[in-house]
Design a protein around this motif. Structure first.
Motif, mmCIF file in Angstrom:
data_model
loop_
_atom_site.group_PDB
_atom_site.id
_atom_site.type_symbol
_atom_site.label_atom_id
_atom_site.label_comp_id
_atom_site.label_asym_id
_atom_site.label_seq_id
_atom_site.Cartn_x
_atom_site.Cartn_y
_atom_site.Cartn_z
ATOM 1 N N GLN A 185 50.896 83.868 41.695
ATOM 2 C CA GLN A 185 51.781 82.747 42.060
ATOM 3 C C GLN A 185 51.231 81.427 41.541
ATOM 4 O O GLN A 185 51.954 80.617 40.958
ATOM 5 N N VAL A 186 49.931 81.205 41.766
ATOM 6 C CA VAL A 186 49.338 79.925 41.372
ATOM 7 C C VAL A 186 49.325 79.789 39.853
ATOM 8 O O VAL A 186 49.601 78.718 39.307
ATOM 9 N N LEU A 187 49.025 80.889 39.162
ATOM 10 C CA LEU A 187 49.012 80.826 37.700
ATOM 11 C C LEU A 187 50.399 80.491 37.160
ATOM 12 O O LEU A 187 50.536 79.648 36.263
ATOM 13 N N ASN A 188 51.408 81.127 37.702
ATOM 14 C CA ASN A 188 52.764 80.825 37.256
ATOM 15 C C ASN A 188 53.135 79.380 37.561
ATOM 16 O O ASN A 188 53.796 78.714 36.764
ATOM 17 N N LEU A 189 52.684 78.899 38.724
ATOM 18 C CA LEU A 189 52.962 77.508 39.093
ATOM 19 C C LEU A 189 52.326 76.560 38.085
ATOM 20 O O LEU A 189 52.958 75.600 37.620
ATOM 21 N N LEU A 190 51.079 76.829 37.731
ATOM 22 C CA LEU A 190 50.395 75.975 36.767
ATOM 23 C C LEU A 190 51.137 75.966 35.431
ATOM 24 O O LEU A 190 51.294 74.912 34.803
ATOM 25 N N GLU A 191 51.579 77.134 35.013
ATOM 26 C CA GLU A 191 52.318 77.218 33.744
ATOM 27 C C GLU A 191 53.581 76.367 33.796
ATOM 28 O O GLU A 191 53.886 75.628 32.863
ATOM 29 N N SER A 192 54.300 76.462 34.915
ATOM 30 C CA SER A 192 55.570 75.741 34.952
ATOM 31 C C SER A 192 55.334 74.238 35.087
ATOM 32 O O SER A 192 56.049 73.432 34.489
ATOM 33 N N LEU A 193 54.307 73.841 35.852
ATOM 34 C CA LEU A 193 54.007 72.415 35.980
ATOM 35 C C LEU A 193 53.556 71.841 34.644
ATOM 36 O O LEU A 193 53.859 70.700 34.308
ATOM 37 N N LYS A 194 52.817 72.654 33.936
ATOM 38 C CA LYS A 194 52.335 72.202 32.636
ATOM 39 C C LYS A 194 53.516 71.848 31.727
ATOM 40 O O LYS A 194 53.509 70.826 31.046
ATOM 41 N N LYS A 195 54.513 72.704 31.732
ATOM 42 C CA LYS A 195 55.703 72.436 30.907
ATOM 43 C C LYS A 195 56.416 71.191 31.414
ATOM 44 O O LYS A 195 56.780 70.308 30.658
ATOM 45 N N GLN A 196 56.586 71.145 32.738
ATOM 46 C CA GLN A 196 57.381 70.071 33.325
ATOM 47 C C GLN A 196 56.754 68.697 33.109
ATOM 48 O O GLN A 196 57.441 67.727 32.821
ATOM 49 N N PHE A 197 55.428 68.617 33.288
ATOM 50 C CA PHE A 197 54.761 67.318 33.182
ATOM 51 C C PHE A 197 54.062 67.116 31.848
ATOM 52 O O PHE A 197 53.321 66.168 31.674
ATOM 53 N N LYS A 198 54.262 68.040 30.937
ATOM 54 C CA LYS A 198 53.624 67.976 29.608
ATOM 55 C C LYS A 198 52.127 67.751 29.729
ATOM 56 O O LYS A 198 51.554 66.839 29.142
ATOM 57 N N LEU A 199 51.503 68.599 30.528
ATOM 58 C CA LEU A 199 50.076 68.454 30.775
ATOM 59 C C LEU A 199 49.258 69.155 29.697
ATOM 60 O O LEU A 199 49.739 70.073 29.040
ATOM 61 N N THR A 200 48.048 68.681 29.563
ATOM 62 C CA THR A 200 47.058 69.410 28.787
ATOM 63 C C THR A 200 46.101 70.019 29.794
ATOM 64 O O THR A 200 45.721 69.371 30.755
ATOM 65 N N LEU A 201 45.748 71.287 29.578
ATOM 66 C CA LEU A 201 44.947 71.979 30.583
ATOM 67 C C LEU A 201 43.612 72.445 30.009
ATOM 68 O O LEU A 201 43.556 72.940 28.882
ATOM 69 N N ILE A 202 42.566 72.260 30.792
ATOM 70 C CA ILE A 202 41.327 72.987 30.509
ATOM 71 C C ILE A 202 41.162 73.953 31.663
ATOM 72 O O ILE A 202 41.076 73.530 32.819
ATOM 73 N N PHE A 203 41.183 75.225 31.377
ATOM 74 C CA PHE A 203 41.195 76.232 32.431
ATOM 75 C C PHE A 203 39.880 76.989 32.398
ATOM 76 O O PHE A 203 39.584 77.722 31.456
ATOM 77 N N ILE A 204 39.086 76.775 33.442
ATOM 78 C CA ILE A 204 37.757 77.383 33.492
ATOM 79 C C ILE A 204 37.784 78.558 34.451
ATOM 80 O O ILE A 204 38.258 78.417 35.580
ATOM 81 N N ALA A 205 37.311 79.724 34.038
ATOM 82 C CA ALA A 205 37.283 80.874 34.949
ATOM 83 C C ALA A 205 36.306 81.911 34.431
ATOM 84 O O ALA A 205 35.849 81.846 33.285
ATOM 85 N N HIS A 206 35.988 82.864 35.301
ATOM 86 C CA HIS A 206 35.087 83.925 34.848
ATOM 87 C C HIS A 206 35.877 85.172 34.468
ATOM 88 O O HIS A 206 35.343 86.098 33.895
ATOM 89 N N ASP A 207 37.170 85.177 34.819
ATOM 90 C CA ASP A 207 37.981 86.362 34.588
ATOM 91 C C ASP A 207 38.709 86.220 33.254
ATOM 92 O O ASP A 207 39.635 85.439 33.111
ATOM 93 N N LEU A 208 38.259 86.995 32.298
ATOM 94 C CA LEU A 208 38.805 86.877 30.949
ATOM 95 C C LEU A 208 40.302 87.167 30.922
ATOM 96 O O LEU A 208 41.060 86.508 30.205
ATOM 97 N N ALA A 209 40.740 88.131 31.709
ATOM 98 C CA ALA A 209 42.157 88.490 31.688
ATOM 99 C C ALA A 209 43.011 87.311 32.149
ATOM 100 O O ALA A 209 44.051 87.017 31.559
ATOM 101 N N VAL A 210 42.554 86.630 33.190
ATOM 102 C CA VAL A 210 43.287 85.473 33.694
ATOM 103 C C VAL A 210 43.291 84.362 32.662
ATOM 104 O O VAL A 210 44.329 83.767 32.352
#
Lengths: 315, 382, 335
Positions: A185-210
């Motif tokens: 849910q949160v990942l999808n939310l981030l994707e949609s907000l990114k489109k809506q607000f034309k954001l640039t994202l740096i996404f840090i995580a340990h899970d390669l699949a994510v």
């Protein structure tokens, strides 16, 4: 849009002369509108990188250039001003919200700090943003963070980060504390907000699949260095650094018909207090040779947009 | 932060509820009675009055000889005086007259205007609340107009008996509660505010501020507390204000340590980082992010210190360093009872204030435990 | 079930008293386990999987907990034993590996002491013998230079090493059942792979049964013989691992599986989400616990609680009124 130049972050451990080499000389560029994933195991310096970009930790040397402005030389108040353009979401959804304040208040805080708009305008915007991330504003007004679940708290954090209309959002392990179903849910939310607000994202995580799923490009970090930086599909389909390969092979696949690949893993990541010489991965690398032990490989472009720091790249 | 009593007792068994409510009621009673002391009890005040009708009175019947020395020389007013023992009729009643020697058996006085001991009625006399005017004369005199029976056990007239000078124990306990309250609340509050801010500043700002402030705090902690208190009281003078101050000074470093440790932990949390990345100023972060989070542990500790401070005052009184005689404090009342212990049947003079102090401290501790349980439960949820 | 039953749990209920009311953490679980078998218990946080594992051990705080139901271990009823007798089982016959290797080890006790302690207690060996066994054990779990490490303290070791030590402690008395509660969640992926392999090796070598509690379907897939999927304190679906992954019958299992980002998909693939959030176990809704988040839910789901049923494949049971997937080969159902 953002350029990290030869960033070095070292902490002193408190013991005389002992230093944690959290980030050692990394450089990369983030383009407007893209999502850059940063992946690595604990202690690889990925979170420190994120914080150093925000100037929340002092870099030992190197520079971060945001929109042509070098952040290293900025004074306190100039820095506070620039920081509003970039925002950060932290790993622990509950710890990143002050437990003693109401959720609505927490989300309003950025606007109150910068005194943007009247009280009415502020709360109107708060409610609108909360609704956008899927939090009931009425409940938010009367509840404290611990009355929300982890996923909801992360949504609240996202709402707070959006209040100042930032252009760059640094997400530091935003979903690793969440359950799989909530994570999606949160990942999808981030994707949609990114489109809506034309954001640039740096996404840090340990899970390669994510990371792979959300990013356009992925940087793989190991012990404070970037070992591979490539478009996310290429990272998975043709990993060139032995560490990237190891990381991919270690991920358990939810399919019992696939035999566990016999990966030859050699021990665990060494301590960043005393990193190995040469290529930092060499003590665990099955392909390591003398040159790996003595000479530090440079990040070089092997094919278009695919950078790797290895003396013996795969493929 | 909402801390309602109902949330404190929510998942308690009935026995645990008793262990919570009984101490709470006790503490409320102590606070209420202390605050209401001037309303409820009579005092004897020194007033200049035209003498209406000098009356010779004998006091020798009851005053024990051993207690007649007046060490402080605070008053030279003596025990002669007519006793208006009945329930208050007017706001002032003539209680006694000046005499020279307290131990003199009887004197008749012919003066026209005199400074007299005047019993002041309670502002709100409660029917049946049998506190009699000659019993609460701690304000100005040590020797009280008669009739009084020193070292008398509990009776209908004196619910908790009388002390070695024949003053009503209950009244003195109530007035003594004010000292406990002042020491337990004012000095602790002062220490909490000063120590808390010191700790917060050093815990959040770190660096030189931390080194500097924590060195001061450390050296204060290293200094023997008792000697420090004695020095302060001896230097500034022996009155309530200075005793409160002395106890506050002694308590400051421990508050500073607690707030320092909690600030260090809170400053690590990501919401502080988030606030910084939002551009909040240092002061704003301290006030809005850190303060609310260290307040609960700090106030739980404050309640513990309150208990300690009340006992500490008792200790000071035992050394003769508390509020000067004849003002009562629980500590000095215990101390008073030490002298006539040899007398038969006067055990209650020390025993009752000791019990009161014990119950108060115990109640505080029981309630602190409960609050801490809740706080920890909450904290673990956060 | 006709299989050789080594551990059988019958209708286990575990609930806690909290400030808000009674939490039914485990709400009617029936399970069995054969000797040498590995059972995976999968669920999200709050599904009751950890409480289930601890209930088997009897390791829950007695004050606020109530536990009903029966647990048979090797023919003996664990639930009827007093703590004195249980203690003979703990560590010796049933051992546990915890999630957090940082806190599960005593920080002020040397590694060697922690490994040998239970051996001395349970197996009547003297200190020297215990040390010999412990050294061998440490080698088996992959500790380099065990002789040197024997006198180290936990903080001198990395997370993976500590988890190896935990496993060594668990294996010390030769248990026949190992309860591994999220043994790799706190570890990095590369280390996780090592630890999982170690557990598999040891299980095969010792013919030990294992219950592997995890939130990660990936971990279960390659490390267990059978899987039970838990949600809201109940088992939603249980089957042989291979048949579960091949044919998911419960909508929850399917949804959980689909919400995992797959490395094979191109980036920016929209993930399938399970809407809403896990149920509140204090006042759970009637009917199926998953009904509120389920795409297939009907009024029946919201009012009647489904029980575990099979459909063709006798080893594959699921608690759902409207199962998805393919009906089992044998058996008839008139839905």
């Amino acid at each position: 849009m953002l350029e990290v130049k030869n960033l070095v972050v070292e902490f002193s451990t408190g013991n005389r002369g002992e230093k944690v080499h959290a980030v050692s000389d990394i450089s990369f560029i983030v383009n407007e509108g893209e999502t850059l994933g940063v992946v690595g195991e604990s202690g690889c310096g990925k979170s420190t990188t994120g914080r150093a970009i925000m100037q929340l930790v002092k870099s030992t040397s190197g520079d971060v250039v945001f929109d042509g402005v070098s952040l290293a030389g900025l004074s306190g108040s100039e820095l506070r001003e620039v920081r509003t353009q970039m925002q950060m979401i932290f790993q622990d959804p509950i710890s990143s919200l002050n437990p003693r304040r109401s959720v609505r208040d927490i989300v309003a805080e950025p606007l109150l700090i910068w005194k943007r708009g009247t009280t009415e305008q502020v709360y109107e915007k708060v409610d609108r943003t909360l609704e956008l991330v899927g939090i009931d504003p009425i409940r938010a007004a009367e509840s404290k963070p611990h009355q929300f679940s982890g996923g909801q708290c992360q949504r609240i954090s996202i709402a707070r980060a959006l209040m100042l209309d930032p252009r760059l959002l640094i997400c530091d392990e935003p979903v690793s504390a969440l359950d799989v179903s909530v994570q999606a849910q949160v990942l999808n939310l981030l994707e949609s907000l990114k489109k809506q607000f034309k954001l640039t994202l740096i996404f840090i995580a340990h899970d390669l699949a994510v990371v792979k799923n959300i990013s356009d490009r992925v940087a793989v970090m190991y012990l404070g260095r970037i070992c591979e930086l490539a478009p996310s599909d290429a990272i998975y389909s043709q990993p060139k650094h032995p560490y990237t390969k190891l990381l991919i092979d270690s991920i358990p696949i939810p399919d019992p018909t696939i035999e566990t690949r016999a990966i030859e893993t050699l021990g665990e990541p060494p301590s960043p207090i005393d990193p190995p010489t040469g290529c930092r991965f060499h003590p665990r690398c099955p392909l390591a040779t003398d040159i790996c032990r003595s000479e530090q490989p440079q990040l070089t472009e092997t094919s278009l947009g695919h950078l790797v720091a290895c003396h013996h790249p795969l493929g | 932060m909402k801390l309602r009593i109902s949330t404190l007792t929510r998942d308690l068994s009935s026995r645990e509820k008793v262990a919570f409510y009984v101490p709470l009621v006790w503490l409320c009673a102590v606070v209420f009675l202390s605050l209401a002391a001037p309303l409820l009890t009579m005092r004897v005040e020194l007033k200049e009055l035209p003498v209406v009708k000098p009356t010779p009175v004998s006091t020798s019947t009851t005053t024990p000889t051993g207690n007649t020395q007046n060490p402080g020389g605070v008053t030279n007013l003596g025990g002669g005086g007519s006793a208006t023992t009945t329930a208050p009729v007017t706001s002032t009643t003539v209680a006694g007259t000046t005499t020279t020697s307290p131990s003199s058996s009887s004197t008749s006085n012919e003066a026209v205007t005199e400074k007299r001991l005047v019993a002041v009625d309670p502002i709100i006399p409660i029917p049946g609340f049998k506190l009699k005017p000659w019993d609460r004369s701690w304000e100005t005199v040590k020797e009280i107009p008669s009739p009084r029976i020193p070292g008398e056990g509990p009776s209908g007239d004196h619910w908790l008996g009388t002390d070695e000078l024949g003053r009503d124990m209950l009244s003195r306990l109530i007035w003594g509660g004010r000292v406990a309250l002042a020491v337990g609340i004012v000095s602790v509050l002062v220490a909490m505010v000063i120590g808390g801010s010191l700790g917060m500043l050093s815990g959040y700002l770190r660096g030189r501020t931390e080194t500097f402030l924590m060195t001061i705090v450390g050296s204060l902690l290293a200094f023997p507390a008792l000697i420090l208190v004695i020095a302060i009281v001896a230097f500034l003078g022996q009155d309530l204000q200075n005793i409160v101050l002395a106890i506050a000074v002694v308590a400051i470093p421990s508050f500073a340590r607690i707030s320092y440790a909690n600030t260090l932990a809170a400053a690590q949390r990501e919401y502080v980082l988030a606030a910084r990345s939002l551009g909040a100023s240092r002061f704003r972060i301290l006030r809005r992010e850190i303060l609310p989070n260290i307040f609960l542990p700090l106030s739980a500790y404050a309640l513990v210190v309150t208990a300690v401070a009340i006992v500490a005052e008792g200790g000071l009184a035992f050394l003769g360093l508390s509020v000067p005689d004849p003002k009562p404090s629980w500590g000095s009342m215990i101390n008073d009872g030490r002298k006539p212990l040899t007398l038969d049947g006067t055990w209650h003079i020390s025993f009752i204030p000791a019990i009161v102090m014990f119950l108060t401290v115990l109640s505080l501790n029981l309630i602190v435990d409960r609050i801490r349980q809740i706080a920890e439960g909450k904290e673990s949820k956060l | 079930m006709s299989r050789d039953e080594f551990l059988r749990i019958e209708d286990l209920h575990t609930s806690f008293k909290t400030g808000r009311g009674i939490v039914r953490a485990v709400d009617g679980v029936t399970l069995s386990l054969a000797r040498g078998e590995s059972l995976g218990i999968v669920g999200e946080s709050g599904s009751g999987k950890t409480v289930l594992a601890r209930s088997i051990m009897g390791l829950l705080p007695p004050r606020a907990t109530t536990r009903t139901g029966k647990i048979f271990f090797n023919g003996e009823e664990l639930t009827a034993m007093d703590s004195e007798r249980l203690r003979d089982y703990w560590g010796a016959q049933i051992a546990m590996v915890f999630q957090d290797p940082m806190t599960a080890l005593n920080p002020v006790m040397k590694i060697g002491r922690q490994v040998t302690e239970h051996m001395i207690h349970h197996m009547n060996v003297d200190r020297d013998n215990a040390k010999q066994i412990a050294l061998k054990l440490l080698t088996e779990v992959g500790i380099p230079e065990p002789g040197k490490r024997f006198d180290d303290y936990p903080h001198q070791m990395s997370g993976g090493m500590r988890q190896r030590i935990m496993i060594a402690i668990a294996l010390a008395c030769g248990p026949s059942l190992l309860l591994a509660d999220e043994p790799t969640t706190a570890l990095d992926v590369t280390v996780q792979a090592q630890i999982l392999r170690l557990l598999a090796e040891q299980r095969a070598e010792r013919n030990m049964s294992m219950i592997l509690v995890t939130h990660d379907l990936g971990v279960v897939a390659s490390n267990t013989d059978r899987v039970a999927v838990m949600y809201g304190g109940r088992i939603m679906e249980t089957a042989k691992t291979a048949s579960l992954f091949a044919n998911m019958r419960h909508p929850y299992t399917k949804a959980l599986f689909d919400s995992i980002p797959n490395l094979k998909n191109p980036s920016h693939t929209e993930l399938t989400v399970i809407p809403g959030r896990p149920p509140d176990l204090v006042n759970p809704p009637p009917g199926c616990k998953f009904a509120a988040r389920c795409d297939y839910a009907t009024d029946q789901c919201r009012s009647e609680e489904p029980t575990l049923q099979t459909d063709g494949d006798t080893e594959h049971s699921f608690a759902c009124w409207h199962p998805v997937g393919v009906r089992g080969k044998a058996g008839v159902s008139n839905a």
